[in-house]
Design an enzyme around this catalytic site. Structure first.
Site, PDB file in Angstrom:
ATOM      1  N   GLY A  33      -4.366  -5.945   5.817  1.00  8.10           N
ATOM      2  CA  GLY A  33      -3.229  -6.861   5.798  1.00  8.10           C
ATOM      3  C   GLY A  33      -3.053  -7.527   7.157  1.00  8.10           C
ATOM      4  O   GLY A  33      -3.825  -7.290   8.095  1.00  8.10           O
ATOM      5  N   MET A  34      -2.013  -8.365   7.242  1.00  6.64           N
ATOM      6  CA  MET A  34      -1.793  -9.136   8.475  1.00  6.64           C
ATOM      7  C   MET A  34      -1.565  -8.209   9.676  1.00  6.64           C
ATOM      8  O   MET A  34      -2.190  -8.381  10.721  1.00  6.64           O
ATOM      9  CB  MET A  34      -0.580 -10.055   8.273  1.00  6.64           C
ATOM     10  CG  MET A  34      -0.258 -10.896   9.473  1.00  6.64           C
ATOM     11  SD  MET A  34       0.936 -12.182   9.107  1.00  6.64           S
ATOM     12  CE  MET A  34       2.418 -11.239   8.800  1.00  6.64           C
ATOM     13  N   LEU A  35      -0.694  -7.241   9.531  1.00 10.57           N
ATOM     14  CA  LEU A  35      -0.453  -6.301  10.627  1.00 10.57           C
ATOM     15  C   LEU A  35      -1.601  -5.307  10.746  1.00 10.57           C
ATOM     16  O   LEU A  35      -2.035  -4.956  11.851  1.00 10.57           O
ATOM     17  CB  LEU A  35       0.872  -5.554  10.377  1.00 10.57           C
ATOM     18  CG  LEU A  35       1.215  -4.444  11.360  1.00 10.57           C
ATOM     19  CD1 LEU A  35       1.353  -4.987  12.787  1.00 10.57           C
ATOM     20  CD2 LEU A  35       2.521  -3.746  10.944  1.00 10.57           C
ATOM     21  N   ASP A  37      -5.647   3.236  -4.022  1.00  8.12           N
ATOM     22  CA  ASP A  37      -4.442   2.576  -4.537  1.00  8.12           C
ATOM     23  C   ASP A  37      -3.318   3.601  -4.430  1.00  8.12           C
ATOM     24  O   ASP A  37      -3.310   4.599  -5.161  1.00  8.12           O
ATOM     25  CB  ASP A  37      -4.655   2.142  -5.995  1.00  8.12           C
ATOM     26  CG  ASP A  37      -3.420   1.438  -6.562  1.00  8.12           C
ATOM     27  OD1 ASP A  37      -2.350   1.484  -5.916  1.00  8.12           O
ATOM     28  OD2 ASP A  37      -3.536   0.857  -7.651  1.00  8.12           O
ATOM     29  N   LYS A  59      11.858  -0.604  -0.006  1.00  5.28           N
ATOM     30  CA  LYS A  59      11.440  -0.124   1.324  1.00  5.28           C
ATOM     31  C   LYS A  59      12.414   0.962   1.819  1.00  5.28           C
ATOM     32  O   LYS A  59      12.006   1.932   2.443  1.00  5.28           O
ATOM     33  CB  LYS A  59      11.384  -1.283   2.329  1.00  5.28           C
ATOM     34  CG  LYS A  59      10.334  -2.349   2.051  1.00  5.28           C
ATOM     35  CD  LYS A  59       8.893  -1.850   2.173  1.00  5.28           C
ATOM     36  CE  LYS A  59       8.463  -1.571   3.581  1.00  5.28           C
ATOM     37  NZ  LYS A  59       7.024  -1.211   3.680  1.00  5.28           N
ATOM     38  N   TYR A  68      13.001  -5.887  -2.822  1.00  8.41           N
ATOM     39  CA  TYR A  68      12.074  -5.508  -1.736  1.00  8.41           C
ATOM     40  C   TYR A  68      12.780  -4.572  -0.749  1.00  8.41           C
ATOM     41  O   TYR A  68      12.262  -3.501  -0.416  1.00  8.41           O
ATOM     42  CB  TYR A  68      11.585  -6.778  -1.024  1.00  8.41           C
ATOM     43  CG  TYR A  68      10.786  -6.522   0.229  1.00  8.41           C
ATOM     44  CD1 TYR A  68       9.477  -6.031   0.179  1.00  8.41           C
ATOM     45  CD2 TYR A  68      11.329  -6.768   1.494  1.00  8.41           C
ATOM     46  CE1 TYR A  68       8.743  -5.796   1.339  1.00  8.41           C
ATOM     47  CE2 TYR A  68      10.602  -6.542   2.652  1.00  8.41           C
ATOM     48  CZ  TYR A  68       9.312  -6.057   2.568  1.00  8.41           C
ATOM     49  OH  TYR A  68       8.599  -5.823   3.724  1.00  8.41           O
TER      50      TYR A  68
HETATM   51  N1  LIG Z   1       5.451  -9.464   6.964  1.00  7.22           N
HETATM   52  C1  LIG Z   1       6.668  -9.234   7.454  1.00  7.22           C
HETATM   53  O1  LIG Z   1       7.380 -10.153   7.905  1.00  7.22           O
HETATM   54  C2  LIG Z   1       7.204  -7.815   7.518  1.00  7.22           C
HETATM   55  C3  LIG Z   1       8.501  -7.610   8.032  1.00  7.22           C
HETATM   56  C4  LIG Z   1       8.986  -6.300   8.096  1.00  7.22           C
HETATM   57  C5  LIG Z   1       8.222  -5.239   7.659  1.00  7.22           C
HETATM   58  N2  LIG Z   1       6.979  -5.462   7.159  1.00  7.22           N
HETATM   59  C6  LIG Z   1       6.196  -4.315   6.686  1.00  7.22           C
HETATM   60  O2  LIG Z   1       5.029  -4.216   7.498  1.00  7.22           O
HETATM   61  C7  LIG Z   1       3.934  -3.739   6.718  1.00  7.22           C
HETATM   62  C8  LIG Z   1       2.747  -4.673   6.887  1.00  7.22           C
HETATM   63  O3  LIG Z   1       3.123  -5.982   6.475  1.00  7.22           O
HETATM   64  P1  LIG Z   1       2.069  -7.173   6.334  1.00  7.22           P
HETATM   65  O4  LIG Z   1       2.841  -8.434   6.407  1.00  7.22           O
HETATM   66  O5  LIG Z   1       0.897  -6.929   7.246  1.00  7.22           O
HETATM   67  O6  LIG Z   1       1.637  -6.967   4.821  1.00  7.22           O
HETATM   68  P2  LIG Z   1       0.351  -7.509   4.033  1.00  7.22           P
HETATM   69  O7  LIG Z   1      -0.354  -8.549   4.840  1.00  7.22           O
HETATM   70  O8  LIG Z   1       0.840  -7.861   2.669  1.00  7.22           O
HETATM   71  O9  LIG Z   1      -0.587  -6.220   3.990  1.00  7.22           O
HETATM   72  C9  LIG Z   1      -0.364  -5.154   3.116  1.00  7.22           C
HETATM   73  C10 LIG Z   1      -1.719  -4.624   2.697  1.00  7.22           C
HETATM   74  O10 LIG Z   1      -1.521  -3.546   1.773  1.00  7.22           O
HETATM   75  C11 LIG Z   1      -2.398  -3.733   0.681  1.00  7.22           C
HETATM   76  N3  LIG Z   1      -1.867  -3.092  -0.520  1.00  7.22           N
HETATM   77  C12 LIG Z   1      -0.992  -3.614  -1.429  1.00  7.22           C
HETATM   78  N4  LIG Z   1      -0.780  -2.745  -2.420  1.00  7.22           N
HETATM   79  C13 LIG Z   1      -1.536  -1.644  -2.149  1.00  7.22           C
HETATM   80  C14 LIG Z   1      -1.754  -0.418  -2.823  1.00  7.22           C
HETATM   81  N5  LIG Z   1      -1.149  -0.145  -3.985  1.00  7.22           N
HETATM   82  N6  LIG Z   1      -2.578   0.494  -2.273  1.00  7.22           N
HETATM   83  C15 LIG Z   1      -3.221   0.215  -1.112  1.00  7.22           C
HETATM   84  N7  LIG Z   1      -3.076  -0.942  -0.425  1.00  7.22           N
HETATM   85  C16 LIG Z   1      -2.232  -1.857  -0.941  1.00  7.22           C
HETATM   86  C17 LIG Z   1      -2.459  -5.231   0.524  1.00  7.22           C
HETATM   87  O11 LIG Z   1      -3.563  -5.621  -0.280  1.00  7.22           O
HETATM   88  P3  LIG Z   1      -3.416  -6.998  -1.121  1.00  7.22           P
HETATM   89  O12 LIG Z   1      -3.260  -8.090  -0.125  1.00  7.22           O
HETATM   90  O13 LIG Z   1      -4.697  -7.051  -1.894  1.00  7.22           O
HETATM   91  O14 LIG Z   1      -2.193  -6.832  -1.988  1.00  7.22           O
HETATM   92  C18 LIG Z   1      -2.576  -5.672   1.979  1.00  7.22           C
HETATM   93  O15 LIG Z   1      -3.923  -5.642   2.439  1.00  7.22           O
HETATM   94  C19 LIG Z   1       4.449  -3.619   5.290  1.00  7.22           C
HETATM   95  O16 LIG Z   1       4.754  -2.281   5.031  1.00  7.22           O
HETATM   96  C20 LIG Z   1       5.698  -4.475   5.259  1.00  7.22           C
HETATM   97  O17 LIG Z   1       6.637  -4.001   4.311  1.00  7.22           O
HETATM   98  C21 LIG Z   1       6.445  -6.734   7.076  1.00  7.22           C
END
Ligand SMILES: NC(=O)c1ccc[n+]([C@@H]2O[C@H](COP(=O)([O-])OP(=O)(O)OC[C@H]3O[C@@H](n4cnc5c(N)ncnc54)[C@H](OP(=O)(O)O)[C@@H]3O)[C@@H](O)[C@H]2O)c1
Length: 293
Positions: free
Chosen positions: A11-13, A44, A137, A133
């Site tokens: 993912g992005m982070l 998964d 969380k 959401y």
């Molecule tokens: N983005 C924000 O602004 C933000 C703000 C606050 C907190 N956060 C938290 O920070 C964390 C990282 O965020 P991010 O933006 O980097 O998220 P992201 O880019 O959506 O990355 C999440 C990763 O988890 C994978 N994933 C989804 N469902 C899964 C499953 N069932 N089993 C295993 N892997 C799975 C996704 O795969 P797919 O892409 O194939 O679904 C993706 O590679 C998350 O927990 C999010 O809630 C994010």
């Protein structure tokens, strides 16, 4: 050799965090840490028995769970999926980690708050999420707190980074297509660069921090003023931005109108303050320019 497992590593982070954890292990001669990155192709987290068994077989010392269903509006119409990944998925990861007595790190969000406080949120302020959401969380946080003694919960917000679609890339794309953009001006928060967040998570893990920590770049803005800064730093000031309300935008998920996270605890316990968001944004945009150029 100590093993750190990052779930959600594509993912992005996740991509930045894995890189930063690996490079900090390489640069520290005393480090005996090996970093593993898993994503949906490897595991998964909705599947309890597979998740527990796979984590148990790796025997990590630390498990960092970033895997999530992060489409905030999509969660409104797919509540079951949101809870299956963001809450139950976290429970399954925690059960696997318990089998190896591993530390658990969970990434959570400012959207656990309702925004009514009108001042920076502290770690022990009571969550009251407005959206599916946010509720999923918050449930994930509760599972971690209830199940794992050695747990670290990092709440962050408004992320952007080089590996994902995000607000900054959306604004740049729209600014190339349109002369006028409409951006919401009634939500206040702190845009946070995934590199800065990853460095902070790395420090928190090294210091064996426990409990809840808020981590975000310093300063605050609205999405509208964030948009203005993106255009200014990108030399696209000729594109006009019109401030609109959340109601006018009409997104399915309600968002808190004010969700600035106080990072005083991070400063007190680690001496760390993340740089102002506009400085981080400048570095991010410079990097984008280099990649495109
Ligand atoms: N983005 C924000 O602004 C933000 C703000 C606050 C907190 N956060 C938290 O920070 C964390 C990282 O965020 P991010 O933006 O980097 O998220 P992201 O880019 O959506 O990355 C999440 C990763 O988890 C994978 N994933 C989804 N469902 C899964 C499953 N069932 N089993 C295993 N892997 C799975 C996704 O795969 P797919 O892409 O194939 O679904 C993706 O590679 C998350 O927990 C999010 O809630 C994010």
């Amino acid at each position: 050799m100590r093993r750190v497992l990052v779930i959600g590593a594509k993912g992005m982070l996740g991509k930045d965090l894995v890189e930063i954890l690996r490079s900090s292990s390489r640069s520290d001669q005393n480090s005996d840490r090996e970093v593993f990155g898993w994503d949906i192709d490897d595991i998964d987290i909705q599947e309890e028995s597979i998740t527990v068994a796979r984590i148990e077989s790796l025997r990590p010392d630390t498990v960092i769970n970033l895997a999530a269903y992060t489409d905030v509006d999509g969660c409104e119409s797919h509540e079951e999926k949101a809870f299956a990944i963001n809450a139950e998925g976290m429970r399954h990861v925690a059960l696997g980690a318990l089998r190896c007595r591993a530390k658990v790190v969970y990434l959570s969000t400012d959207y656990v708050f309702d925004g009514k406080k009108r001042g920076p949120y502290l770690e022990d302020d009571s969550p009251h999420p407005l959206s599916v959401y946010g509720r999923s969380k918050w449930k994930g946080e509760q599972y971690v707190q209830d199940l794992v003694e050695d747990a670290l919960i990092v709440r962050t917000q408004w992320l952007y980074g080089k590996y994902g679609k995000n607000f900054v890339t959306s604004i740049l794309r729209l600014a190339r297509e349109k002369k006028v953009l409409s951006i919401v001006n009634d939500q206040v928060g702190s845009p946070t660069f995934t590199i800065d967040l990853s460095r902070a998570i790395s420090v928190l893990i090294r210091r064996d921090a426990r409990g809840v920590f808020h981590v975000a770049n310093s300063g605050l803005c609205t999405w509208y003023t964030f948009g203005q800064e993106i255009l200014k730093l990108s030399g696209m000031e000729e594109v006009k931005i019109v401030p609109i309300s959340s109601e006018e935008l009409g997104r399915p998920a309600p968002r808190p109108s004010y969700s600035v996270l106080s990072t005083e605890k991070l400063k007190r316990e680690t001496g760390m303050t993340l740089r102002p968001w506009s400085e981080a944004l400048r570095e991010y945009l410079d990097g984008l320019g280099e990649r495109e150029g």
